[in-house]
Design an enzyme around this catalytic site. Structure first.
Site, PDB file in Angstrom:
ATOM      1  N   GLU A 153      18.476  -0.567 -48.353  1.00  0.00           N
ATOM      2  CA  GLU A 153      17.986   0.864 -47.822  1.00  0.00           C
ATOM      3  C   GLU A 153      18.201   1.296 -46.379  1.00  0.00           C
ATOM      4  OE1 GLU A 153      14.256   1.249 -49.183  1.00  0.00           O
ATOM      5  OE2 GLU A 153      12.780   0.834 -48.293  1.00  0.00           O
ATOM      6  N   ILE A 184       0.722  -6.972 -53.567  1.00  0.00           N
ATOM      7  CA  ILE A 184       1.945  -5.385 -53.457  1.00  0.00           C
ATOM      8  C   ILE A 184       1.331  -4.469 -53.151  1.00  0.00           C
ATOM      9  CG2 ILE A 184       1.738  -4.186 -56.452  1.00  0.00           C
ATOM     10  CD1 ILE A 184       3.027  -7.443 -55.910  1.00  0.00           C
ATOM     11  N   THR A 185       0.363  -4.929 -52.631  1.00  0.00           N
ATOM     12  CA  THR A 185      -0.507  -3.870 -51.939  1.00  0.00           C
ATOM     13  C   THR A 185       0.371  -3.116 -50.620  1.00  0.00           C
ATOM     14  OG1 THR A 185      -2.345  -4.832 -52.145  1.00  0.00           O
ATOM     15  CG2 THR A 185      -2.147  -2.784 -50.421  1.00  0.00           C
ATOM     16  N   GLU A 186       0.533  -1.108 -50.912  1.00  0.00           N
ATOM     17  CA  GLU A 186       1.127  -0.274 -50.022  1.00  0.00           C
ATOM     18  C   GLU A 186       0.248   0.069 -48.484  1.00  0.00           C
ATOM     19  OE1 GLU A 186       3.619   2.727 -51.867  1.00  0.00           O
ATOM     20  OE2 GLU A 186       3.987   3.409 -49.887  1.00  0.00           O
ATOM     21  N   TYR A 226      14.440  -1.740 -60.519  1.00  0.00           N
ATOM     22  CA  TYR A 226      14.504  -0.997 -62.983  1.00  0.00           C
ATOM     23  C   TYR A 226      15.331  -0.478 -63.125  1.00  0.00           C
ATOM     24  CZ  TYR A 226       8.775  -1.687 -60.725  1.00  0.00           C
ATOM     25  OH  TYR A 226       8.347  -2.130 -60.252  1.00  0.00           O
ATOM     26  N   HIS A 260       9.751   4.656 -47.954  1.00  0.00           N
ATOM     27  CA  HIS A 260       9.151   4.105 -47.596  1.00  0.00           C
ATOM     28  C   HIS A 260       8.505   3.757 -45.603  1.00  0.00           C
ATOM     29  CE1 HIS A 260      11.403   1.685 -51.048  1.00  0.00           C
ATOM     30  NE2 HIS A 260       9.609   1.848 -51.622  1.00  0.00           N
ATOM     31  N   THR A 295     -10.209  -7.471 -60.927  1.00  0.00           N
ATOM     32  CA  THR A 295     -11.337  -6.718 -61.650  1.00  0.00           C
ATOM     33  C   THR A 295     -10.926  -4.962 -61.282  1.00  0.00           C
ATOM     34  OG1 THR A 295     -13.055  -7.514 -59.979  1.00  0.00           O
ATOM     35  CG2 THR A 295     -13.020  -8.258 -62.156  1.00  0.00           C
ATOM     36  N   GLY A 296     -10.569  -4.877 -60.477  1.00  0.00           N
ATOM     37  CA  GLY A 296     -10.197  -3.536 -59.771  1.00  0.00           C
ATOM     38  C   GLY A 296      -8.873  -2.904 -61.285  1.00  0.00           C
ATOM     39  N   LYS A 322     -18.755 -11.402 -57.651  1.00  0.00           N
ATOM     40  CA  LYS A 322     -17.818 -11.414 -59.089  1.00  0.00           C
ATOM     41  C   LYS A 322     -17.481 -12.523 -60.142  1.00  0.00           C
ATOM     42  CE  LYS A 322     -17.249  -6.507 -60.553  1.00  0.00           C
ATOM     43  NZ  LYS A 322     -16.520  -5.410 -61.162  1.00  0.00           N
TER      44      LYS A 322
END
Lengths: 379, 289
Positions: free
Chosen positions: B210, B97-99, B160, B248, B17-18, B43
């Site tokens: 990298e 996914i969170t950084e 990408y 990074h 829901t974020g 929720k």
């Protein structure tokens, strides 16, 4: 985030590690007063900057009395070491050293654990020791679920001392250093040198701590130790704007979304015979204001002769970046040519926005980099 | 077959829901991913977009929906906790996914996952996509095409860029995996190379590394010893100064270790074709396919 030596010493002291006295001075008068307070006997005056090799650069001096301490402080304060201006000196009693060793903790990427490193070859550049005589460094990967166990610490300490009392004291220091490492969210903590004095005591003479930037939000007391005067003003401004920026020496200013693509863009600038002026990642969000801040920071660098935008729209929307470019160039007209490459999400809309504002837009990365390099050379 | 995810993937979204979680959940559903559940504490019982049931805990979501993969979009401060929770609920594949997760938190997360046999991809990664089958994370679906090239990368937008070059020049992908830009990650190059080597629908692999660490050097040894499929490699950060984190958290040259030059040399020694720039990917692959 790097801490100064005096800040690292404070942290170690709070964790019960024996650290000799010493205070920080920002003026020669303060240096004289501290030396007088520390009593008779010589003191060292040490530059507090985020750079190694302070001794070789003349930033560490022995003084026989308060007057000499003030004289050394006068020379060291304001001195530049590896690009950093010295604004503080640490004044500490000169230690009566019998032996020096090294104790450090890092997080090892391969074992994915904190690793304790010790060496009897202390007081010198540990990377040099690692490169030339790696057999002189003893390493132990610690299981973070149990921490550094007493017998492990003693086993390592015995590599540094024959005397069991000194080995026990050092083992205790190692366990406290390990606790401090987790408590402050460090990515590196080292005592170099760890000394034994002629009366047999063990103490941390110099300390270095680097904090993981990802820890700062939840540790405001550590974040407050940041010394922005020791950083490039452009990098401070970038951080405040939510951008990652690193200044370099070239003439092609780079504004890119994503760290990997930003590095690859810099590399491509070099491939085509130019030199990048900076690393700049505007991040993944779609916020025109970030583009405005990015352009302000890049154009503040007088050596920039051309600016290159390289945007691959995924989450970042190309039209938002285009809007930001148009807003920014209206607010302050650019003195240098701008080359823009955008592709991906909402590319067509972005090209339309830019074309209306009189900016040509490219879609090929190589073509854009070639043009930016050529324009920087022509300027 | 594809690597790590396919049509059998049943996804639970932590942080559905974020702002980021809701946006990317819609993108994933639009791409055809089976999003079976979401989790936002407090929720539970709601429906996301009138379709996806929301639960208070991952354990509830797994019990009710048989989710077998979790993706995490929660803020950094609670992301390590979200990984622990997914592993505790028995989810075998967790994509974060969170950084911004602290490295010291990861030193505790990783052994916990290992004990439970769970695989983590990330953190600080764009996730993965098997074109036309499933997507977990944030890689834009429209730049990918189904095909037979495997892609593994520490980066997001650079991936990408390279995938875009592949797709527009007729080379589709079996799976693209973003392993993340942090110093401590759950799935490294070798894990992905090994999976691509075993995958009957992958003919060649593009590896995008990298500066920082030695993961690429170890991967090069693995390629030399264990891979028969051609591998093409790229290293970002040839112009990066030592001692600075290039965006990074893991992209830093420490002393003289972790440079682009040393990684490219390791690639070359292992018989990996080294790209000098992203645009080299298609010509180098075509020579070897």
């Amino acid at each position: 985030m790097n801490l100064h030596e005096y800040q690292a010493r404070d942290i170690l002291r709070r964790h019960g590690i024996p650290v000799p006295p010493g205070e920080v001075a920002t003026t020669t008068d303060e240096a004289r007063a501290i030396a007088a307070r520390l009593g008779p006997g010589p003191v060292v005056v040490k530059a507090q900057v985020h750079a190694g090799g302070r001794g070789k650069a003349g930033g560490v001096k022995l003084a026989a009395n308060p007057a000499e301490a003030a004289a050394h402080a006068a020379k060291i304060l304001g001195m530049t070491i590896k690009g950093f201006t010295v604004r503080r000196v640490l004044v500490a009693p000169a230690a009566d050293i019998a032996s020096e060793s090294y104790v450090g903790i890092i997080v090892d990427r391969t074992s994915q654990r904190p690793v304790l490193m010790v060496s009897a070859a202390g007081g010198i550049d540990i990377e040099e020791v690692a490169a030339r005589t790696p057999e002189k460094i003893h390493r132990l990967a610690v299981d973070p679920r149990y921490g550094l166990l007493a017998h492990q610490a003693l086993g390592l300490a015995l590599k540094l001392h024959r005397d069991i009392a000194q080995a026990r004291a050092t083992a205790d220091i190692m366990q406290r250093l390990y606790a401090a490492f987790y408590a402050v969210g460090a990515s590196l903590a080292e005592i170099n040198p760890l000394v034994t004095t002629r009366d047999g005591a063990v103490a941390a003479l110099d300390a270095k701590i680097v904090i993981d930037d990802n820890e700062l939000d939840r540790r405001p007391e550590i974040a407050a130790l940041r010394d922005t005067s020791a950083e490039a003003p452009s990098e401070v401004a970038a951080r405040e704007a939510g951008l990652t920026f690193i200044k370099l020496d070239g003439a092609v200013g780079c504004c890119v979304n994503g760290a990997g693509l930003a590095m690859a863009t810099m590399d491509l600038v070099k491939y085509y015979g130019g030199a990048p002026a900076n690393f700049l990642d505007i991040g993944g969000s779609s916020n025109p204001q970030k583009v405005v801040s990015a352009l302000q920071i890049i154009t503040a660098d007088a050596s920039v002769r051309a600016i290159l935008f390289n945007i691959f729209g995924g989450i970042t929307r190309c039209d938002d970046v285009a809007t930001g470019i148009v807003q920014a160039t209206r607010a302050f007209p650019l003195q240098v040519p701008l080359v823009i490459r955008l592709t991906g999400t909402n590319e067509e809309l972005a090209v339309q926005i830019l074309t209306q504002a009189g900016f040509p837009a490219l879609t090929d990365m190589d073509e854009a980099v070639k043009q930016a390099v050529a324009q920087a050379k022509a300027a | 077959m594809s690597v790590f995810i396919d049509q059998q993937t049943r996804l639970v979204v932590q942080g559905i829901t974020g702002r980021d979680g809701s946006f990317h959940t819609r993108q994933m559903i639009g791409y055809g991913t089976k999003v079976v559940a979401g989790v936002t504490p407090g929720k539970g019982g709601q429906l996301f977009d009138s379709v996806v049931p929301v639960f208070d805990t991952v354990a509830d979501a797994v019990r009710e929906t048989q989710a077998n993969t979790a993706v995490i979009y929660v803020p950094a401060a609670v992301a390590a906790s979200a990984i622990f929770e997914a592993a505790d609920a028995g989810v075998p594949l967790i994509v974060c996914i969170t950084e911004g997760i602290a490295v010291l938190d990861m030193t505790r997360v990783l052994p916990y996952l290992h004990e439970r046999g769970a695989r983590l991809i990330g953190p600080n990664c764009p996730g993965l996509i098997s074109p036309a089958r499933s997507k977990v994370g944030i890689i834009p679906g429209n730049i990918c095409r189904p095909g037979r090239v495997g892609v593994v990368s520490r980066s997001g937008t650079l991936t990408y860029e390279i995938v875009h070059q592949l797709s527009t020049q007729g080379l589709g992908q079996s799976t693209c995996v973003g392993i993340g830009g942090d110093p401590l990650i759950g799935t490294n190059f070798i894990h992905c190379l090994s999976a691509f080597q075993a995958d009957t629908e992958t003919d060649a692999v593009v590896m995008i590394g990298e500066i920082g660490g030695t993961d690429e050097q170890q991967a090069a040894d693995f390629v030399q010893q264990a891979m028969t499929k051609p591998v093409i490699g790229f290293i970002a950060g040839q112009t990066a100064p030592p001692g600075r984190r290039m965006g990074h958290a893991g992209a830093i040259i420490s002393g003289s270790s972790g440079t682009a030059a040393e990684k490219m040399a390791a690639f070359a020694r292992a018989g990996i074709a080294v790209m000098k720039r992203p645009a080299d990917v298609v010509p180098l692959l075509k020579e070897r396919l």
